[in-house]
Motif scaffolding. Structure first.
Motif, PDB file in Angstrom:
ATOM      1  N   GLU A 120      33.980 -30.232  -9.961  1.00 22.22           N
ATOM      2  CA  GLU A 120      32.563 -29.914 -10.181  1.00 22.22           C
ATOM      3  C   GLU A 120      32.152 -30.255 -11.605  1.00 22.22           C
ATOM      4  OE1 GLU A 120      29.377 -26.279  -9.494  1.00 22.22           O
ATOM      5  OE2 GLU A 120      31.416 -25.780 -10.104  1.00 22.22           O
ATOM      6  N   ILE A 127      28.499 -28.070  -5.691  1.00 22.00           N
ATOM      7  CA  ILE A 127      28.696 -26.816  -4.975  1.00 22.00           C
ATOM      8  C   ILE A 127      27.320 -26.215  -4.711  1.00 22.00           C
ATOM      9  CG2 ILE A 127      29.664 -24.496  -5.068  1.00 22.00           C
ATOM     10  CD1 ILE A 127      31.937 -25.549  -6.744  1.00 22.00           C
ATOM     11  N   VAL A 128      26.988 -26.084  -3.447  1.00 23.44           N
ATOM     12  CA  VAL A 128      25.685 -25.549  -3.049  1.00 23.44           C
ATOM     13  C   VAL A 128      25.892 -24.116  -2.578  1.00 23.44           C
ATOM     14  CG1 VAL A 128      23.690 -25.825  -1.522  1.00 23.44           C
ATOM     15  CG2 VAL A 128      24.907 -27.843  -2.387  1.00 23.44           C
ATOM     16  N   ARG A 129      25.209 -23.213  -3.223  1.00 23.25           N
ATOM     17  CA  ARG A 129      25.421 -21.792  -2.941  1.00 23.25           C
ATOM     18  C   ARG A 129      24.297 -21.241  -2.055  1.00 23.25           C
ATOM     19  NH1 ARG A 129      27.665 -23.138  -7.758  1.00 23.25           N
ATOM     20  NH2 ARG A 129      29.762 -22.335  -8.092  1.00 23.25           N
ATOM     21  N   PRO A 130      24.572 -20.148  -1.359  1.00 30.91           N
ATOM     22  CA  PRO A 130      23.563 -19.603  -0.445  1.00 30.91           C
ATOM     23  C   PRO A 130      22.383 -19.001  -1.197  1.00 30.91           C
ATOM     24  CG  PRO A 130      25.471 -18.155  -0.554  1.00 30.91           C
ATOM     25  CD  PRO A 130      25.843 -19.390  -1.309  1.00 30.91           C
ATOM     26  N   TYR A 131      21.234 -19.070  -0.548  1.00 33.79           N
ATOM     27  CA  TYR A 131      20.006 -18.527  -1.127  1.00 33.79           C
ATOM     28  C   TYR A 131      19.867 -17.071  -0.711  1.00 33.79           C
ATOM     29  CZ  TYR A 131      15.010 -17.937  -2.047  1.00 33.79           C
ATOM     30  OH  TYR A 131      13.787 -17.490  -2.492  1.00 33.79           O
ATOM     31  N   LYS A 141      27.965 -15.567   2.228  1.00 30.83           N
ATOM     32  CA  LYS A 141      28.162 -15.696   0.788  1.00 30.83           C
ATOM     33  C   LYS A 141      28.979 -16.920   0.397  1.00 30.83           C
ATOM     34  CE  LYS A 141      27.833 -10.709   0.027  1.00 30.83           C
ATOM     35  NZ  LYS A 141      28.497  -9.500  -0.547  1.00 30.83           N
ATOM     36  N   SER A 142      29.671 -17.534   1.333  1.00 36.22           N
ATOM     37  CA  SER A 142      30.511 -18.687   0.998  1.00 36.22           C
ATOM     38  C   SER A 142      29.641 -19.884   0.628  1.00 36.22           C
ATOM     39  CB  SER A 142      31.403 -19.056   2.186  1.00 36.22           C
ATOM     40  OG  SER A 142      32.247 -17.980   2.529  1.00 36.22           O
ATOM     41  N   PRO A 143      30.061 -20.683  -0.354  1.00 35.62           N
ATOM     42  CA  PRO A 143      29.301 -21.880  -0.726  1.00 35.62           C
ATOM     43  C   PRO A 143      29.649 -23.048   0.185  1.00 35.62           C
ATOM     44  CG  PRO A 143      31.204 -21.704  -2.131  1.00 35.62           C
ATOM     45  CD  PRO A 143      31.234 -20.489  -1.224  1.00 35.62           C
ATOM     46  N   LYS A 144      28.924 -24.138   0.004  1.00 32.13           N
ATOM     47  CA  LYS A 144      29.245 -25.405   0.656  1.00 32.13           C
ATOM     48  C   LYS A 144      29.583 -26.425  -0.427  1.00 32.13           C
ATOM     49  CE  LYS A 144      26.432 -25.082   4.846  1.00 32.13           C
ATOM     50  NZ  LYS A 144      25.433 -25.799   5.673  1.00 32.13           N
ATOM     51  N   TYR A 197      19.853 -24.771  -2.915  1.00 27.01           N
ATOM     52  CA  TYR A 197      20.645 -23.796  -2.194  1.00 27.01           C
ATOM     53  C   TYR A 197      20.647 -24.157  -0.705  1.00 27.01           C
ATOM     54  CZ  TYR A 197      19.283 -21.327  -6.472  1.00 27.01           C
ATOM     55  OH  TYR A 197      19.034 -20.996  -7.775  1.00 27.01           O
TER      56      TYR A 197
END
Length: 274
Positions: A120, A127-131, A141-144, A197
């Protein structure tokens, strides 16, 4: 490079920033679109369209992702790190469970986490995190994880042919990778810090990307189809109901060229015009 840089139109607005027209206003044949994804956006490949992409990406992986990562993190087992890269590519666009990934590869979770953080930091992955918003639903809660360049992703997952890429199981992820990269690179080139997100409820209702644009959130769904239908906008409408006036227009990005009607509040845009 972003497509705007490659085509010499870096000031072109993103679709939700334009009152009339969108993006870089190009048309592209379906096969050429997927060939563009396989090629990726590294400057040498953009400047030399006749360059064979397969040895180039193999050399890039060898000299940067392997050699430099080995130096940065003192990677002892190069074969193990190669397996990590390919396993990560295979999980691109999915919710990341680092513990499961580490267990499958036989490495410590802290090792996998360290490798991920350097990827990263050196802009190989996003790393795309949840909104999260107060919308009364329990969100994951897990990212992509997405690779920064669709060409790198294609190489690591063994994609070589544009028709196979378009019809294969990685097609959706490959297009999401290209869309996310264009959004992030466009905003970064303006000196901005992109805020992107994803949204997914525990029941599995999901919107691929949410782009923070001022005080509004722009929900964006990516579909590999060249002929989007209203039913494809179901998750966008669910998000519209939950977020209400905090969101801007919803966009469905597809691989075609038209702007078929998808109902109130949802706009279809072909990737070539992103």
């Amino acid at each position: 490079m972003s497509r705007r840089e490659a085509f010499g139109n870096v000031t072109a607005p993103l679709p939700w920033e334009a009152e009339a027209g969108t993006g870089i206003q190009r048309t592209i044949a379906p096969t050429d679109l997927w060939r563009e994804f396989l090629r990726g956006g590294y400057p040498e490949l953009v400047a030399q369209p006749g360059r064979d992409i397969h040895p180039w990406h193999a050399g890039y992986t060898q000299t940067y992702l392997e050699r430099d990562m080995r130096s940065l993190r003192q990677v002892g087992d190069l074969t193990q790190f190669q397996s990590f890269l390919r396993a990560l590519a295979a999980r691109s666009g999915q919710l990341l469970n680092l513990s499961t990934l580490a267990r499958d590869l036989g490495v410590a979770v802290n090792t996998a986490k360290a490798w991920l953080s350097v990827l990263e930091a050196t802009h190989q992955i996003f790393i795309v995190r949840p909104y999260f918003a107060n919308i009364g639903k329990r969100l994951v809660k897990s990212p992509k994880i997405y690779f920064a360049d669709p060409g790198t992703l294609s190489h690591l997952t063994g994609l070589r042919d544009p028709d196979h890429a378009a019809a294969g199981p990685m097609a959706g992820c490959l297009m999401e990778t290209a869309v996310l990269g264009e959004i992030i690179k466009t905003l970064t080139n303006r000196g901005l810090s992109p805020q992107v997100y994803f949204w997914r409820t525990a029941a599995g209702v999901e919107v691929d990307f949410l782009v923070q644009a001022g005080t509004k959130v722009i929900p964006t769904e990516v579909k590999k189809s060249a002929t989007p239908r209203p039913a494809m906008a179901t998750s966008l409408r669910a998000f519209q109901r939950d977020l209400g006036d905090r969101m801007g227009p919803a966009y469905l990005l597809h691989s075609g060229d038209g702007r078929p009607p998808l109902g109130s509040g949802v706009i279809a845009v072909g990737f070539a015009k992103l």
